[in-house]
Motif scaffolding. Structure first.
Motif, PDB file in Angstrom:
ATOM      1  N   ASP A  83       1.017  -1.241   0.044  1.00  0.00           N
ATOM      2  CA  ASP A  83       0.149   0.133   0.036  1.00  0.00           C
ATOM      3  C   ASP A  83       0.879   1.243   0.023  1.00  0.00           C
ATOM      4  O   ASP A  83       1.652   1.578   0.957  1.00  0.00           O
ATOM      5  CB  ASP A  83      -0.929  -0.012   1.201  1.00  0.00           C
ATOM      6  CG  ASP A  83      -2.144   0.857   1.302  1.00  0.00           C
ATOM      7  OD1 ASP A  83      -1.806   2.034   0.586  1.00  0.00           O
ATOM      8  OD2 ASP A  83      -3.243   0.431   1.700  1.00  0.00           O
ATOM      9  N   LEU A  84       0.903   1.981  -0.927  1.00  0.00           N
ATOM     10  CA  LEU A  84       1.678   3.096  -1.140  1.00  0.00           C
ATOM     11  C   LEU A  84       1.087   4.463  -0.241  1.00  0.00           C
ATOM     12  O   LEU A  84       1.785   5.424   0.051  1.00  0.00           O
ATOM     13  CB  LEU A  84       1.689   3.729  -2.623  1.00  0.00           C
ATOM     14  CG  LEU A  84       2.220   2.805  -3.601  1.00  0.00           C
ATOM     15  CD1 LEU A  84       2.080   3.327  -5.115  1.00  0.00           C
ATOM     16  CD2 LEU A  84       3.832   2.551  -3.327  1.00  0.00           C
ATOM     17  N   GLY A  85      -0.029   4.229   0.402  1.00  0.00           N
ATOM     18  CA  GLY A  85      -0.376   5.068   1.330  1.00  0.00           C
ATOM     19  C   GLY A  85      -1.112   6.448   0.569  1.00  0.00           C
ATOM     20  O   GLY A  85      -1.551   7.076   1.470  1.00  0.00           O
ATOM     21  N   ASN A  86      -1.114   6.315  -0.612  1.00  0.00           N
ATOM     22  CA  ASN A  86      -1.979   7.312  -1.337  1.00  0.00           C
ATOM     23  C   ASN A  86      -3.114   7.089  -2.394  1.00  0.00           C
ATOM     24  O   ASN A  86      -3.178   7.611  -3.264  1.00  0.00           O
ATOM     25  CB  ASN A  86      -1.072   8.243  -2.206  1.00  0.00           C
ATOM     26  CG  ASN A  86      -0.145   7.363  -3.080  1.00  0.00           C
ATOM     27  OD1 ASN A  86      -0.673   6.258  -3.239  1.00  0.00           O
ATOM     28  ND2 ASN A  86       0.758   7.955  -3.894  1.00  0.00           N
ATOM     29  N   VAL A  89      -2.155   0.871  -4.826  1.00  0.00           N
ATOM     30  CA  VAL A  89      -1.566  -0.273  -4.225  1.00  0.00           C
ATOM     31  C   VAL A  89      -1.059  -0.928  -5.350  1.00  0.00           C
ATOM     32  O   VAL A  89      -1.318  -1.231  -6.386  1.00  0.00           O
ATOM     33  CB  VAL A  89      -2.641  -1.173  -3.618  1.00  0.00           C
ATOM     34  CG1 VAL A  89      -2.142  -2.563  -3.223  1.00  0.00           C
ATOM     35  CG2 VAL A  89      -3.607  -0.465  -2.455  1.00  0.00           C
ATOM     36  N   VAL A  90       0.150  -1.580  -5.159  1.00  0.00           N
ATOM     37  CA  VAL A  90       0.940  -2.391  -6.124  1.00  0.00           C
ATOM     38  C   VAL A  90       1.351  -3.699  -5.382  1.00  0.00           C
ATOM     39  O   VAL A  90       1.408  -3.708  -4.190  1.00  0.00           O
ATOM     40  CB  VAL A  90       2.322  -1.482  -6.631  1.00  0.00           C
ATOM     41  CG1 VAL A  90       2.119  -0.441  -7.503  1.00  0.00           C
ATOM     42  CG2 VAL A  90       3.290  -1.419  -5.463  1.00  0.00           C
ATOM     43  N   GLY A  91       1.412  -4.652  -6.354  1.00  0.00           N
ATOM     44  CA  GLY A  91       1.701  -5.983  -5.835  1.00  0.00           C
ATOM     45  C   GLY A  91       2.146  -7.055  -6.994  1.00  0.00           C
ATOM     46  O   GLY A  91       2.030  -6.803  -8.124  1.00  0.00           O
ATOM     47  N   GLY A  92       2.576  -8.213  -6.598  1.00  0.00           N
ATOM     48  CA  GLY A  92       2.856  -9.356  -7.304  1.00  0.00           C
ATOM     49  C   GLY A  92       2.277 -10.568  -6.883  1.00  0.00           C
ATOM     50  O   GLY A  92       2.079 -10.767  -5.585  1.00  0.00           O
ATOM     51  N   GLY A  93       2.116 -11.712  -7.798  1.00  0.00           N
ATOM     52  CA  GLY A  93       1.552 -12.844  -7.152  1.00  0.00           C
ATOM     53  C   GLY A  93       1.722 -13.966  -8.134  1.00  0.00           C
ATOM     54  O   GLY A  93       2.174 -13.794  -9.247  1.00  0.00           O
ATOM     55  N   GLY A 120      -3.360  -1.195  -8.530  1.00  0.00           N
ATOM     56  CA  GLY A 120      -4.748  -0.672  -8.513  1.00  0.00           C
ATOM     57  C   GLY A 120      -5.108   0.496  -7.278  1.00  0.00           C
ATOM     58  O   GLY A 120      -4.283   1.172  -7.003  1.00  0.00           O
ATOM     59  N   TYR A 121      -6.205   1.106  -7.393  1.00  0.00           N
ATOM     60  CA  TYR A 121      -6.842   2.066  -6.780  1.00  0.00           C
ATOM     61  C   TYR A 121      -7.664   1.766  -5.723  1.00  0.00           C
ATOM     62  O   TYR A 121      -8.777   1.131  -6.141  1.00  0.00           O
ATOM     63  CB  TYR A 121      -7.380   3.185  -7.810  1.00  0.00           C
ATOM     64  CG  TYR A 121      -7.706   4.600  -7.300  1.00  0.00           C
ATOM     65  CD1 TYR A 121      -6.659   5.427  -6.980  1.00  0.00           C
ATOM     66  CD2 TYR A 121      -8.912   4.676  -6.850  1.00  0.00           C
ATOM     67  CE1 TYR A 121      -7.069   6.526  -6.324  1.00  0.00           C
ATOM     68  CE2 TYR A 121      -9.372   6.100  -6.189  1.00  0.00           C
ATOM     69  CZ  TYR A 121      -8.338   7.008  -6.138  1.00  0.00           C
ATOM     70  OH  TYR A 121      -8.488   8.206  -5.596  1.00  0.00           O
TER      71      TYR A 121
END
Length: 196
Positions: A83-86, A89-93, A120-121
């Motif tokens: 969570d970038l806090g703004n 959100v970025v991630g991998g899976g 995502g937002y």
């Protein structure tokens, strides 16, 4: 004269005495208590690892007339989000699905593996995201192949540790296995994950 002096002393004594109940002085007003403003709702923090399962439908088409099919697909998911806090959100899976998709008699899609990135937002307790990455698929008789996929989805935090969502992905394979054919597949799956 003595009566006048006594009366004057009595009046002075009364005027100099401390004020008690019934004093003409106005009482201090009661303090005003202002309730605190309600806190603005905050979206959950998505940072952390997650694991879970998914289940849905796959539609597979090839460039060979009549060789296509659809069926059940489902499996396991594992990943990490940051969570970038703004609101971003970025991630991998990683996803691993078992499939039951018959393309023609004797040929079926059996397994699908994905390594994905997503971004995502946040919308309240939810996350609207796009995703893409590497995909590998295996059949029972014509071998396997790798390709790419793109798609999107929505995930919603039900509790601090549980989320549910849905995802639609488009997959592309060129020169698949020994069939040497182009294959594209679309999957629609519902998922549930536990977040650590």
């Amino acid at each position: 004269m003595l009566k006048t002096t006594t009366a004057l002393v009595a009046v002075t004594a009364l005027l100099g005495a401390p004020a008690f109940a019934g004093s003409p002085a106005a009482p201090a007003p009661d303090p005003v208590i202002v309730p605190a403003a309600p806190l603005a709702p905050s979206s959950p923090n998505w940072t952390g690892f997650y694991a879970g399962g998914q289940l849905g439908y796959a539609n597979v088409d090839t460039d060979i007339p009549g060789v296509d099919g659809d069926g059940l697909i489902g499996g396991l998911v594992l990943g990490y989000d940051y969570d970038l806090g703004n609101n971003w959100v970025v991630g991998g899976g990683l996803d691993y699905d078992w499939a039951d998709v018959d393309l023609e008699p004797g040929i079926s899609l059996d397994n699908v593996f994905r390594a994905k990135l997503r971004g995502g937002y946040k919308i309240g307790n939810g996350l609207l995201y796009g995703t893409g990455g590497y995909v590998w698929a295996d059949t029972n008789t014509v071998g396997d192949d790798d390709g790419y996929f793109i798609g999107g989805g929505y995930e919603h935090m039900v509790t601090q540790n549980v989320s549910v969502g849905a995802e639609v992905l488009y997959h592309q394979f060129d020169n698949f296995g020994t069939a040497n054919t182009d294959v594209d597949a679309t999957t629609v799956q519902a998922r549930a994950t536990f977040r650590f």
